[in-house]
Enzyme design. Structure first.
Site, PDB file in Angstrom:
ATOM      1  N   GLY A  10      54.101  14.175  70.531  1.00 19.42           N
ATOM      2  CA  GLY A  10      54.978  14.988  71.381  1.00 19.42           C
ATOM      3  C   GLY A  10      54.228  15.569  72.566  1.00 19.42           C
ATOM      4  O   GLY A  10      53.035  15.311  72.759  1.00 19.42           O
ATOM      5  N   SER A  75      58.736  18.809  65.484  1.00 16.81           N
ATOM      6  CA  SER A  75      60.106  19.356  65.513  1.00 16.81           C
ATOM      7  C   SER A  75      60.710  19.088  66.882  1.00 16.81           C
ATOM      8  O   SER A  75      60.008  19.222  67.888  1.00 16.81           O
ATOM      9  CB  SER A  75      60.113  20.875  65.288  1.00 16.81           C
ATOM     10  OG  SER A  75      61.440  21.380  65.452  1.00 16.81           O
ATOM     11  N   LYS A  91      65.686  20.164  58.826  1.00 15.32           N
ATOM     12  CA  LYS A  91      64.891  19.528  57.778  1.00 15.32           C
ATOM     13  C   LYS A  91      63.390  19.536  58.095  1.00 15.32           C
ATOM     14  O   LYS A  91      62.572  19.840  57.229  1.00 15.32           O
ATOM     15  CB  LYS A  91      65.375  18.081  57.558  1.00 15.32           C
ATOM     16  CG  LYS A  91      66.675  18.025  56.760  1.00 15.32           C
ATOM     17  CD  LYS A  91      67.267  16.638  56.700  1.00 15.32           C
ATOM     18  CE  LYS A  91      66.600  15.770  55.678  1.00 15.32           C
ATOM     19  NZ  LYS A  91      67.307  14.456  55.557  1.00 15.32           N
ATOM     20  N   ALA A 114      53.118  25.502  64.145  1.00 17.89           N
ATOM     21  CA  ALA A 114      53.654  25.775  65.482  1.00 17.89           C
ATOM     22  C   ALA A 114      54.997  26.473  65.314  1.00 17.89           C
ATOM     23  O   ALA A 114      55.976  25.885  64.872  1.00 17.89           O
ATOM     24  CB  ALA A 114      53.843  24.467  66.242  1.00 17.89           C
ATOM     25  N   TYR A 145      67.342  25.799  65.197  1.00 15.90           N
ATOM     26  CA  TYR A 145      65.917  25.856  65.560  1.00 15.90           C
ATOM     27  C   TYR A 145      65.339  27.220  65.186  1.00 15.90           C
ATOM     28  O   TYR A 145      64.345  27.305  64.466  1.00 15.90           O
ATOM     29  CB  TYR A 145      65.783  25.602  67.060  1.00 15.90           C
ATOM     30  CG  TYR A 145      64.361  25.454  67.555  1.00 15.90           C
ATOM     31  CD1 TYR A 145      63.528  24.460  67.071  1.00 15.90           C
ATOM     32  CD2 TYR A 145      63.867  26.306  68.552  1.00 15.90           C
ATOM     33  CE1 TYR A 145      62.232  24.314  67.546  1.00 15.90           C
ATOM     34  CE2 TYR A 145      62.575  26.160  69.037  1.00 15.90           C
ATOM     35  CZ  TYR A 145      61.764  25.164  68.526  1.00 15.90           C
ATOM     36  OH  TYR A 145      60.474  25.027  69.002  1.00 15.90           O
ATOM     37  N   TYR A 159      52.846  30.773  51.120  1.00 13.62           N
ATOM     38  CA  TYR A 159      51.722  29.943  50.655  1.00 13.62           C
ATOM     39  C   TYR A 159      50.393  30.682  50.856  1.00 13.62           C
ATOM     40  O   TYR A 159      49.469  30.554  50.050  1.00 13.62           O
ATOM     41  CB  TYR A 159      51.694  28.593  51.391  1.00 13.62           C
ATOM     42  CG  TYR A 159      52.418  27.499  50.641  1.00 13.62           C
ATOM     43  CD1 TYR A 159      53.801  27.548  50.462  1.00 13.62           C
ATOM     44  CD2 TYR A 159      51.728  26.422  50.088  1.00 13.62           C
ATOM     45  CE1 TYR A 159      54.468  26.556  49.764  1.00 13.62           C
ATOM     46  CE2 TYR A 159      52.387  25.424  49.392  1.00 13.62           C
ATOM     47  CZ  TYR A 159      53.750  25.492  49.234  1.00 13.62           C
ATOM     48  OH  TYR A 159      54.402  24.513  48.536  1.00 13.62           O
ATOM     49  N   ARG A 186      64.804  20.601  79.495  1.00 14.46           N
ATOM     50  CA  ARG A 186      64.293  21.940  79.768  1.00 14.46           C
ATOM     51  C   ARG A 186      64.215  22.193  81.261  1.00 14.46           C
ATOM     52  O   ARG A 186      64.241  21.264  82.078  1.00 14.46           O
ATOM     53  CB  ARG A 186      62.962  22.165  79.069  1.00 14.46           C
ATOM     54  CG  ARG A 186      63.259  22.645  77.651  1.00 14.46           C
ATOM     55  CD  ARG A 186      62.037  22.906  76.870  1.00 14.46           C
ATOM     56  NE  ARG A 186      61.503  21.673  76.337  1.00 14.46           N
ATOM     57  CZ  ARG A 186      60.652  21.631  75.334  1.00 14.46           C
ATOM     58  NH1 ARG A 186      60.258  22.733  74.762  1.00 14.46           N
ATOM     59  NH2 ARG A 186      60.188  20.487  74.892  1.00 14.46           N
TER      60      ARG A 186
HETATM   61  N1  UDP Z   1      68.188  26.153  82.592  1.00 13.98           N
HETATM   62  C1  UDP Z   1      68.777  25.997  83.843  1.00 13.98           C
HETATM   63  N2  UDP Z   1      68.961  24.729  84.325  1.00 13.98           N
HETATM   64  C2  UDP Z   1      68.562  23.622  83.667  1.00 13.98           C
HETATM   65  C3  UDP Z   1      67.927  23.777  82.404  1.00 13.98           C
HETATM   66  C4  UDP Z   1      67.767  25.062  81.896  1.00 13.98           C
HETATM   67  O1  UDP Z   1      69.156  26.984  84.495  1.00 13.98           O
HETATM   68  O2  UDP Z   1      68.750  22.507  84.191  1.00 13.98           O
HETATM   69  C5  UDP Z   1      67.966  27.515  82.087  1.00 13.98           C
HETATM   70  C6  UDP Z   1      68.395  27.748  80.643  1.00 13.98           C
HETATM   71  O3  UDP Z   1      69.775  28.076  80.574  1.00 13.98           O
HETATM   72  C7  UDP Z   1      67.499  28.907  80.266  1.00 13.98           C
HETATM   73  C8  UDP Z   1      66.214  28.652  81.057  1.00 13.98           C
HETATM   74  O4  UDP Z   1      66.576  27.761  82.109  1.00 13.98           O
HETATM   75  O5  UDP Z   1      68.026  30.142  80.677  1.00 13.98           O
HETATM   76  C9  UDP Z   1      65.103  28.006  80.230  1.00 13.98           C
HETATM   77  O6  UDP Z   1      65.671  26.919  79.553  1.00 13.98           O
HETATM   78  P1  UDP Z   1      64.816  25.887  78.702  1.00 13.98           P
HETATM   79  O7  UDP Z   1      65.782  24.921  78.093  1.00 13.98           O
HETATM   80  O8  UDP Z   1      63.740  25.332  79.544  1.00 13.98           O
HETATM   81  O9  UDP Z   1      64.097  26.739  77.564  1.00 13.98           O
HETATM   82  P2  UDP Z   1      64.568  27.943  76.594  1.00 13.98           P
HETATM   83  O10 UDP Z   1      63.647  29.031  76.970  1.00 13.98           O
HETATM   84  O11 UDP Z   1      65.998  28.316  76.862  1.00 13.98           O
HETATM   85  O12 UDP Z   1      64.360  27.405  75.244  1.00 13.98           O
END
Ligand code: UDP
Length: 318
Positions: A10, A75, A91, A114, A145, A159, A186
Site C-alpha cells: 500500500g 486495511s 474484517k 497502524a 473504518y 494482548y 482522497r
Molecule cells: N474532499 C474534498 N474534495 C475531494 C476529496 C475530499 O473536498 O475531492 C474533502 C473531504 O470531504 C474531507 C477532506 O477533503 O473534508 C479530506 O478528505 P480525505 O478523503 O482526503 O480524508 P479524510 O480526512 O476525510 O479521511
C-alpha cells in the site's frame, strides 16, 4: 531483523518497506492487493531480503521460521474504498488484527498496529491528544473504518496486558506523497489529478473543513522511532499545521499552474469538520516532529504524479 508487514504494497506500507530494507532488515510483505498495488514494491523484486506473499490476512496466516516484528498496516483507508469494501474493512481490522496478533504471540515477536486519527471521529476537542476518546458514529458510513480501528486498538492493548505482547499503536493523521493512488478518492490525490488534467477541483461542502497534512517521509520517520520506543499506548503522528480544504485547492492550482476551476459538491455524511493532532507525546518521547512543510511535500508529490501521467492516458484520471 525479520519483519512482516501486512499491507506492505500500500501507500504507507510500501514506503515503510523501503525504509526497513534500506536499513538491512529482512522484510516479508503480506498483501492481497485489494487497495495496495504491486507496482509500489516491484522495484524491490529480486532483493535478497525481500519477500512478497499474496494473502488476505483476514484468513489464517501461516509463516514458517522466526519473526522479530509483525507490522499490521493492511486495511482500506480511503473513505471511498472503505465505503465500497465495508465488510472487508471490518474484517481486516478485526479478524486480520486477531490473526496478526496471534502470529506475533506465537513467534514471540513485537507488534505494531497502524491506527488512525479516525478513531477521534468528528472531534469536539482541538487539537486531539491521545487521551481524547473521540466522537464517533458507530453506524454511520465511516463507522466501518473508525469502529474497526478502535476495536483493533482495544484488541492490541488486551494482548499487551493479558499476554505481555510488546506492542505499539500509531494513530496516523492525513498523509500524502508519491504512491497515493490517483483514484484513491482522497483530497490531495483528487486535487492534484484534477489540476494536472485541467478538470474542476471538487471541494466537498464549503471547503472550510480543515485537515493537517503530513508528508509520507515524516510519517515513516515517526513510525520508525516509535518502533524503537518502549511505549505501548497509542501515539499520534501528524503535522500540526492546519489548512482548510479550500486553501489546499488554491495552493494546488497555483503550484500546478492549472486552468482548473473549483466546483462545490455535497459534503459526505459524518465528514469531520476539523482535524488537528496534538503531537506533544511524539515530540517528548520520540524527539520527533514533522520536517516537510506542505508546499515542499506537494512539490515532490506533484512531480511524481506528472511522471505517472506521462505514462498513462490523461482521460483515465478523474
Ligand atoms: N474532499 C474534498 N474534495 C475531494 C476529496 C475530499 O473536498 O475531492 C474533502 C473531504 O470531504 C474531507 C477532506 O477533503 O473534508 C479530506 O478528505 P480525505 O478523503 O482526503 O480524508 P479524510 O480526512 O476525510 O479521511
Amino acid at each position: 531483523m525479520k519483519i512482516v508487514i501486512t499491507g506492505g504494497a500500500g501507500f504507507i506500507g510500501s514506503h515503510l518497506t523501503d525504509r526497513l530494507l534500506s536499513e538491512g532488515h529482512h522484510v516479508c510483505v503480506l498483501d492481497n492487493l485489494v487497495t495496495g498495488n504491486y507496482e509500489n514494491i516491484e522495484h524491490q523484486k529480486g532483493h535478497p531480503k525481500f519477500e512478497f506473499i499474496h494473502h488476505n490476512v483476514s484468513n489464517h496466516i501461516h509463516l514458517p521460521g522466526e519473526i522479530d516484528w509483525v507490522i499490521h498496516f493492511a486495511s482500506p483507508a480511503s473513505p471511498i474504498d472503505y465505503l465500497q469494501l465495508s465488510i472487508e474493512t471490518l474484517k481486516v481490522n478485526s479478524l486480520g488484527t486477531h490473526n496478526t496478533l496471534g502470529v506475533a504471540r506465537a513467534k514471540n515477536a513485537k507488534y505494531f498496529l497502524a491506527s488512525t486519527s479516525e478513531v477521534y471521529g468528528d472531534p469536539l476537542v482541538h487539537p486531539q491528544p491521545e487521551t481524547y476518546w473521540g466522537n464517533v458514529n458507530p453506524i454511520g458510513p465511516r463507522g466501518v473504518y473508525d469502529e474497526s480501528k478502535r476495536f483493533a486498538e482495544a484488541l492490541t492493548m488486551a494482548y499487551h496486558h493479558k499476554h505481555g505482547l510488546d506492542s505499539r499503536i500509531v494513530r496516523i493523521f492525513n498523509c500524502y506523497g508519491p504512491r497515493l493512488r490517483f483514484n484513491d478518492g482522497r483530497v490531495v490525490s483528487n486535487f492534484i489529478g484534477q489540476a494536472l488534467t485541467n478538470k474542476p477541483l471538487t471541494i466537498y461542502g464549503d471547503g472550510n473543513q480543515t485537515r493537517s497534512f503530513q508528508y509520507v517521509d515524516d510519517l515513516v520517520d515517526g513510525i520508525r522511532r516509535l518502533m524503537d520506543c518502549d511505549h505501548h499506548e497509542p501515539m499520534n503522528i501528524g503535522n500540526p499545521h492546519e489548512f482548510t480544504v479550500g486553501e489546499l485547492a488554491k495552493l494546488v492550482i497555483e503550484m500546478t499552474g492549472s486552468k482548473s476551476e473549483i466546483v462545490y459538491k455535497s459534503l459526505p455524511v459524518d465528514d469531520p469538520k476539523r482535524r488537528l493532532p496534538d503531537i506533544g507525546k511524539a515530540k517528548s518521547l520520540l524527539s520527533w516532529s514533522p520536517k516537510v512543510d506542505l508546499k515542499s511535500g506537494l512539490e515532490k508529490t506533484i512531480a511524481w504524479y506528472k511522471q505517472q501521467l506521462a505514462g498513462t492516458t490523461l482521460n483515465s484520471v478523474g
